[in-house]
Design an enzyme around this catalytic site. Structure first.
Site, PDB file in Angstrom:
ATOM      1  N   SER A  86      87.480  99.859 -14.388  1.00  0.00           N
ATOM      2  CA  SER A  86      88.101  99.953 -15.714  1.00  0.00           C
ATOM      3  C   SER A  86      88.327  98.550 -16.290  1.00  0.00           C
ATOM      4  CB  SER A  86      89.395 100.762 -15.632  1.00  0.00           C
ATOM      5  OG  SER A  86      89.932 101.000 -16.903  1.00  0.00           O
ATOM      6  N   HIS A 190      89.863 106.287 -20.876  1.00  0.00           N
ATOM      7  CA  HIS A 190      88.506 106.754 -20.599  1.00  0.00           C
ATOM      8  C   HIS A 190      88.309 108.220 -21.006  1.00  0.00           C
ATOM      9  CE1 HIS A 190      87.958 102.939 -18.701  1.00  0.00           C
ATOM     10  NE2 HIS A 190      89.003 103.167 -17.925  1.00  0.00           N
TER      11      HIS A 190
END
Length: 304
Positions: A86, A190
């Site tokens: 991430s 996300h």
């Protein structure tokens, strides 16, 4: 072959930066980054409580700063590949020379602010599912309207969605899942909930001049290595609203012939996954400067 990896949001803990700032030149370096991005990284990394550093706009630049600082303390490292989970992908972009340190911190500051703003629209969150069959879990999450935002491998999937959807999940676990753990994040990252942040990050990316990676850069999008700086930057923009496929990243490490994996500060999460998914691979997490000597031994033994 050595892989250098950087953790994502949720890895931060109060005071974790304190011992690193005692290294020669570290405080000055962090001070310069703080001035550049308008955020007192030293304060948040040493004095702020858990709730304050949970703030997306604070946590993300803090993690990238810690990752770059701890990697620099290792000295001259030549990993065979780099990757980040991430927001750790921005740290990895700095490792690979795609972005210089200040550019990486500038980008992540704008990313954190944009994602915090997007997260404020609806009350959302993320929870880790431990155990179970990935296909069964993904189908169950989609049935509940949740997104499998992180497919981490080693029996771990992270669900993301509204707090109401996550509450239903707690009462209706997928078959085989032994535990559900809420994550220390402030939004459903996300997922489609982050779509408003993509436009802001795309605008920020246009101001940068990325270089091509000097080592293999493994992308969260699909586990593939990325050859150009422009594509790395494009993927960094898109990933805020798309799932992280860390399972595919680890599969690429395996295909590349990884023999050791070092996770930069605040290490622990990704080494834990690697221990389960990559048996036989030497793993080391940089938690404090006390870990540096052991890490250098690993580097000496496993660097290309």
């Amino acid at each position: 072959m050595l892989v250098l990896v950087a953790p994502g949001q949720g890895a931060q803990t109060p005071g974790f930066l304190t011992p690193w700032l005692e290294l020669p030149g570290a405080a000055d370096r962090v001070g310069a980054w703080s001035d550049a991005i308008g955020l007192d990284l030293a304060h948040y990394g040493t004095q702020a409580d858990a709730d304050r550093i949970r703030d997306t706009a604070v946590a993300q630049p803090l993690l990238v700063a810690a990752g770059i600082l701890s990697a620099a303390a290792l000295g001259d490292v030549a990993p065979g590949a780099v990757a980040g989970h991430s927001v750790g992908e921005i740290t990895a972009a700095a490792f690979a020379g795609v972005l210089d340190d200040t550019a990486a911190l500038t980008l992540v500051r704008k990313r954190g602010l944009a994602m915090a703003e997007a997260a404020a629209i609806t009350e959302t969150g993320m929870s880790a599912l431990l155990g179970g069959d990935p296909e069964v879990s993904v189908a169950h999450l989609e049935k509940l309207g949740l997104t499998p935002a992180n497919v981490n491998g080693a029996g771990q999937i992270v669900a993301a969605g509204t707090l109401e959807q996550l509450a239903v999940l707690n009462e209706d676990k997928p078959e085989g899942v032994r535990k559900i753990v809420p994550l220390k994040v402030a939004g459903a990252f996300h997922t489609h909930h982050m779509a408003p942040a993509v436009e802001a990050l795309a605008a920020a990316a246009k101001e940068l001049s990325p270089a091509d990676p000097r080592t293999a850069y493994v992308s969260n999008k699909d586990g593939r290595t990325v050859a150009t700086g422009a594509e790395v930057l494009d993927r960094l923009v898109g990933q805020v609203a798309n799932p992280v496929r860390w399972d595919l990243c680890m599969e690429t490490f395996r295909q590349l012939g990884v023999t050791a994996l070092i996770e930069v500060c605040p290490g622990g999460t990704l080494t834990g996954l690697a221990k389960r998914a990559l048996p036989g691979v030497k793993t080391l997490a940089l938690k404090t400067p006390d870990d540096l000597d052991a890490a250098r031994e690993v580097i000496a033994e496993h660097s290309a």
